[in-house]
Scaffold this active site. Structure first.
Site, short mmCIF file in Angstrom:
data_model
loop_
_atom_site.label_atom_id
_atom_site.label_comp_id
_atom_site.label_asym_id
_atom_site.label_seq_id
_atom_site.Cartn_x
_atom_site.Cartn_y
_atom_site.Cartn_z
N HIS A 112 0.73 -1.07 0.16
CA HIS A 112 0.11 0.02 -0.05
C HIS A 112 0.79 1.31 -0.03
O HIS A 112 1.92 1.16 0.86
CB HIS A 112 -0.90 -0.12 1.27
CG HIS A 112 -1.80 1.30 1.33
ND1 HIS A 112 -2.88 1.50 0.63
CD2 HIS A 112 -1.59 2.56 2.25
CE1 HIS A 112 -3.41 2.64 0.92
NE2 HIS A 112 -2.67 3.14 1.51
N ASP B 63 -15.10 2.65 8.06
CA ASP B 63 -14.05 3.56 7.33
C ASP B 63 -14.58 4.36 6.45
O ASP B 63 -14.32 5.57 6.33
CB ASP B 63 -12.89 2.80 6.88
CG ASP B 63 -11.91 3.66 6.60
OD1 ASP B 63 -11.53 4.56 7.38
OD2 ASP B 63 -11.67 3.63 5.26
N ARG C 42 -14.59 12.81 8.43
CA ARG C 42 -13.38 13.36 8.66
C ARG C 42 -13.14 14.53 7.51
O ARG C 42 -12.35 15.48 7.84
CB ARG C 42 -12.02 12.45 8.60
CG ARG C 42 -12.24 11.65 9.98
CD ARG C 42 -11.22 10.22 9.96
NE ARG C 42 -9.93 10.50 9.64
CZ ARG C 42 -9.06 9.86 8.85
NH1 ARG C 42 -9.62 8.83 8.49
NH2 ARG C 42 -7.78 10.26 8.67
N SER D 259 -7.50 3.74 9.62
CA SER D 259 -8.16 3.82 7.94
C SER D 259 -7.59 2.95 7.17
O SER D 259 -8.31 1.98 6.50
CB SER D 259 -8.28 5.47 7.72
OG SER D 259 -8.81 5.23 6.30
N LYS E 1 -8.68 -1.59 5.84
CA LYS E 1 -9.13 -2.10 4.84
C LYS E 1 -8.19 -3.12 4.17
O LYS E 1 -8.43 -4.10 3.60
CB LYS E 1 -8.93 -0.72 3.79
CG LYS E 1 -10.30 0.10 3.90
CD LYS E 1 -10.20 1.45 3.03
CE LYS E 1 -9.14 2.25 3.64
NZ LYS E 1 -9.34 3.70 3.24
N1 URA Z 1 -5.99 6.98 3.10
C1 URA Z 1 -6.81 6.24 3.70
O1 URA Z 1 -7.20 5.23 3.37
N2 URA Z 1 -7.28 6.80 5.03
C2 URA Z 1 -6.77 7.94 5.36
O2 URA Z 1 -7.33 8.37 6.77
C3 URA Z 1 -5.78 8.99 4.67
C4 URA Z 1 -5.47 8.23 3.42
#
Ligand code: URA
Length: 436
Positions: free
Chosen positions: A86, A165, A172, A187, A191
């Site tokens: 990621h 999320d 947010r 967050s 995932k």
């Molecule tokens: N990418 C995400 O998936 N979540 C965040 O809070 C910031 C960047």
């Protein structure tokens, strides 16, 4: 009596006053928010309290677990070891396009559930959608089948993956609570862990074109990400990598696919090759395949064969011509000398204004839009030599893109060709590695 074990206002007050949330409070508040029992304004207040007061390592790991439990976990059954990567997002970051087929060619299975771009950083799915016929949405069964048959899948996250999320991120975004390390880390990791990969390598970007502008902030985020992965039994490593200069020469959608294909065929820009190989080595080591050297595999063009199978499996034609922009505008160098600076953020904003990115989630992107940077730091340029090519279907966007590029690069006029080597000896792309 509400039948709920806690009251949101008590949870908010605890964090507002600098206290620790218990595991039960965290599980409840995330679940109750997903069920609509905790109101948006209450979660907004809690997110702000977390933003200001923070969460410790245990709270953050538990918060991540609660977000994972708000949806389904994919169970990937494949004979190969699974490993994913990621990136926290940067400018010209087409690494996934090369890395997923490369690591699959080396024997691992790479399930990469990706996102679309928002703001100045591009999204992997937007880039791949430039390929005629390619589709991002796959069912869990299709993901499993492709992993077995090809070894690599890059596709959209299924809506059932960490739905808490999705809600919280949107909240947010509009309450100025995005830039909190525990909230960002939970967050991202909710995932990635829900996706079911056994190992994860994170590319945490630091610099003007990144979320984290300084190396210290990037290190803080990397540490939080690695701690969460470790707490959830996922072998996790993070590389902190430079994002002050765009990666490679191409920034945008089709232009980045073309550059990724050049790397897959054994060529391409050296910085893209360097970062791809560094990440591939970490991924292979995490997957128990440290004996495989990805460098000769990449140089031989074998990963290109896997790329073609990966694209075809998702309906795309890897040999079809990529979309071209309706309009190309060339920006010449203002002076003769050595390019000593090329600001990633400015180039990212310019590409976004040309139509490569979107301002709102639902906006379309132009497949042909983007920028080619024709000289990178360390290269010698003559005055009037082309420095950037701006690609767009909407020529009216060119003046605002040029505004973003104003001051984006520096040419040191006292520079000579001999200074090129010095500029090229700047730090490598990988700045440091964070391990459990
Ligand atoms: N990418 C995400 O998936 N979540 C965040 O809070 C910031 C960047």
């Amino acid at each position: 009596m509400t039948g709920e074990p806690f009251a949101a206002v008590d949870v908010i007050r605890t964090k507002r006053d600098g206290g620790r949330l218990t595991g039960e409070q965290i599980d409840w508040v995330v679940d109750a928010y997903t069920r609509g029992v905790v109101a948006e304004e209450q979660m907004a207040a809690l997110a702000m309290a977390i933003f200001l007061r923070g969460m410790d390592q245990d709270e953050t790991a538990r918060w991540t677990g609660a977000m994972i439990d708000s949806g389904e976990r994919l169970s990937l059954r494949t004979a190969r070891p699974t490993v994913d990567k990621h990136s926290t997002g940067g400018v010209g970051d087409k690494i996934t396009l090369v890395l997923a087929p490369l690591v699959a060619t080396c024997g691992a299975a790479v399930p990469q559930l990706s996102g679309r771009g928002l703001g100045h950083t591009g999204g992997t799915l937007d880039k791949l959608e430039a390929i005629p016929g390619w589709r991002a949405e796959l069912s869990a069964a299709e993901i499993g089948r492709q992993l077995d048959e090809v070894g690599a899948v890059v596709c959209a996250a299924t809506p059932t993956l960490a739905p808490a999320d999705r809600l919280l991120y949107a909240l947010r975004d509009v309450t100025a609570t995005v830039e909190s390390v525990p909230l960002i880390a939970s967050s991202i990791m909710s995932k990635k862990i829900a996706e079911g990969s056994r190992a994860l390598v994170l590319d945490v970007k630091a610099g003007s074109g990144a979320f984290m502008k300084t190396r210290e902030r990037a290190r803080e985020l990397a540490r939080a990400l690695v701690d969460i992965g470790t707490a959830h039994g996922v072998s996790t490593t993070a590389l902190i990598t430079d994002m002050n200069v765009p990666l490679g020469s191409a920034v945008g959608n089709a232009v980045e696919v073309a550059e990724a294909v050049a790397v897959l065929r054994g060529g391409g820009p050296p910085d893209v090759v360097e970062l791809t190989l560094a990440l591939a080595r970490e991924m292979l080591a995490s997957a128990g395949l440290s004996g495989v050297d990805p460098a000769p595999v990449l140089a031989s063009g074998q990963a290109y064969e896997t790329w073609c199978r990966m694209i075809r499996a998702q309906g795309g034609d890897p040999e079809a011509p990529l979309p071209r922009p309706a309009h190309v505008h060339v920006v010449p160098a203002r002076a003769t000398g050595v390019v000593t600076g090329l600001d990633a953020y400015s180039v990212g904003v310019a590409a976004w204004r040309l139509g490569a990115g979107r301002a709102r989630k639902e906006d379309p992107v132009q497949a042909g839009a983007g920028i080619r940077c024709l000289a990178k730091p360390g290269e010698f340029v003559e005055a009037d030599q082309p420095l950037f090519e701006l690609h767009t279907d909407t020529p009216a966007a060119v003046p605002t893109a040029l505004e973003a590029l104003n001051g984006a690069y520096t040419v040191t006029t006292t520079g000579t060709r001999d200074e090129r080597a010095t500029a090229e000896e700047l730090d490598g792309i990988v700045l440091e590695t964070i391990r459990p």
